[in-house]
Design a protein around this motif. Structure first.
Motif, PDB file in Angstrom:
ATOM      1  N   TYR A 111       2.253  17.181  -1.873  1.00 43.03           N
ATOM      2  CA  TYR A 111       1.885  15.794  -2.148  1.00 43.03           C
ATOM      3  C   TYR A 111       2.232  15.449  -3.592  1.00 43.03           C
ATOM      4  N   ARG A 152       2.647   7.448   1.498  1.00 47.24           N
ATOM      5  CA  ARG A 152       3.473   8.001   2.571  1.00 47.24           C
ATOM      6  C   ARG A 152       2.701   9.160   3.171  1.00 47.24           C
ATOM      7  N   GLU A 153       2.296   9.018   4.445  1.00 48.93           N
ATOM      8  CA  GLU A 153       1.434  10.025   5.059  1.00 48.93           C
ATOM      9  C   GLU A 153       2.118  10.837   6.144  1.00 48.93           C
ATOM     10  N   GLY A 157       3.335   4.881   6.333  1.00 49.79           N
ATOM     11  CA  GLY A 157       2.314   4.716   5.313  1.00 49.79           C
ATOM     12  C   GLY A 157       1.912   3.270   5.149  1.00 49.79           C
ATOM     13  N   ARG A 159       2.614  10.389  -1.980  1.00 49.85           N
ATOM     14  CA  ARG A 159       3.737  10.583  -1.059  1.00 49.85           C
ATOM     15  C   ARG A 159       3.760  12.018  -0.551  1.00 49.85           C
ATOM     16  N   TYR A 186       9.480   7.023   7.298  1.00 48.75           N
ATOM     17  CA  TYR A 186       8.292   7.322   6.509  1.00 48.75           C
ATOM     18  C   TYR A 186       7.171   6.384   6.951  1.00 48.75           C
ATOM     19  N   ASP A 189       0.558   2.584  -2.788  1.00 49.83           N
ATOM     20  CA  ASP A 189       1.761   3.027  -2.086  1.00 49.83           C
ATOM     21  C   ASP A 189       1.487   4.424  -1.539  1.00 49.83           C
ATOM     22  N   ARG A 206       1.902   0.009   1.870  1.00 54.83           N
ATOM     23  CA  ARG A 206       2.420  -0.312   0.543  1.00 54.83           C
ATOM     24  C   ARG A 206       2.003  -1.716   0.125  1.00 54.83           C
TER      25      ARG A 206
END
Length: 222
Positions: free
Chosen positions: A193, A36-37, A54, A183, A52, A34, A56
């Motif tokens: 982060y 989130r970038e 990313g 995240r 968001y 998982d 997952r």
């Protein structure tokens, strides 16, 4: 012959640092389930939106192993819009339109939708919302600072700063016996982060400075 041997030796070192067989010295990214970038925000007179970007695991299960990973552009309506109103969103990327219906989440009290868009890379994008026989197009902009660490950079700093702890998750066959949650967080324009290392029994959570990679806190969650 000596020159050939020396070059071969260098190639072996490079291969070691870039192959799965030397995973202890490589990025932890293969074990992330998982991530989130990036974070986006936008609004108009009717809607306040947050998104968001990313990837997952689907289905998402906190069991210490990484399953099937899918791209994730998660968009939510953060203001108190009427939850009984059906809202449909359309995002166009690389000349392809992606359509999703927003659903109400009683836990967060928000309407949200997840767009599975491969290789999404825009720092600003438009979403058109259709509701009550009308439509509204909203531009969302990234709030991630340009000089913030990337996800891979953050993972590499964690591995560098916590080598004993990280190595403890590898078995004798160099298998990493956990999954990671990464995240990006942006508070008052400052990036951080959150990195969680999860087994089936507990999560060890780290908070890193999003500029330097410094570990600011460590906490165990059972």
């Amino acid at each position: 012959m000596k020159k050939f041997t020396f070059i071969t030796f260098l190639l072996m070192i490079i291969f070691c640092f870039t192959s799965i067989s030397c995973a202890k010295h490589n990025s932890l990214s293969p074990y992330v389930s998982d991530v989130r970038e990036d974070i986006f925000v936008g609004e108009n007179k009717d809607f306040s939106l947050k998104a968001y970007l990313g990837k997952r695991e689907e289905p998402f299960i906190k069991d210490g192993t990484v399953g099937l990973i899918k791209p994730r552009l998660f968009v939510k309506i953060t203001n108190n819009f009427n939850t009984n109103t059906e809202v449909k969103g359309v995002i166009t990327f690389n000349k392809i339109s992606y359509t999703e219906v927003f659903k109400f989440d009683p836990l967060t009290n928000n309407l949200s939708a997840n767009f599975n868009i491969e290789n999404f890379s825009d720092k600003t994008f438009d979403i058109t919302l259709f509701y009550l026989d009308t439509s509204s197009t909203i531009t969302l902009n990234s709030i991630k600072p340009t000089n913030a660490l990337s996800v891979n950079d953050a993972l590499n700093f964690l591995q560098k700063n916590q080598p004993t702890l990280i190595d403890g998750y590898f078995d004798e066959n160099k298998n990493f016996n956990a999954e990671l949650f990464v995240r990006l967080i942006v508070e008052k324009e400052k990036p951080y982060y959150y990195i969680g290392i999860a087994t089936s029994k507990k999560v060890v959570a780290f908070l890193l400075d999003g500029y330097t990679g410094e570990v600011l806190s460590i906490k165990e969650v059972f």
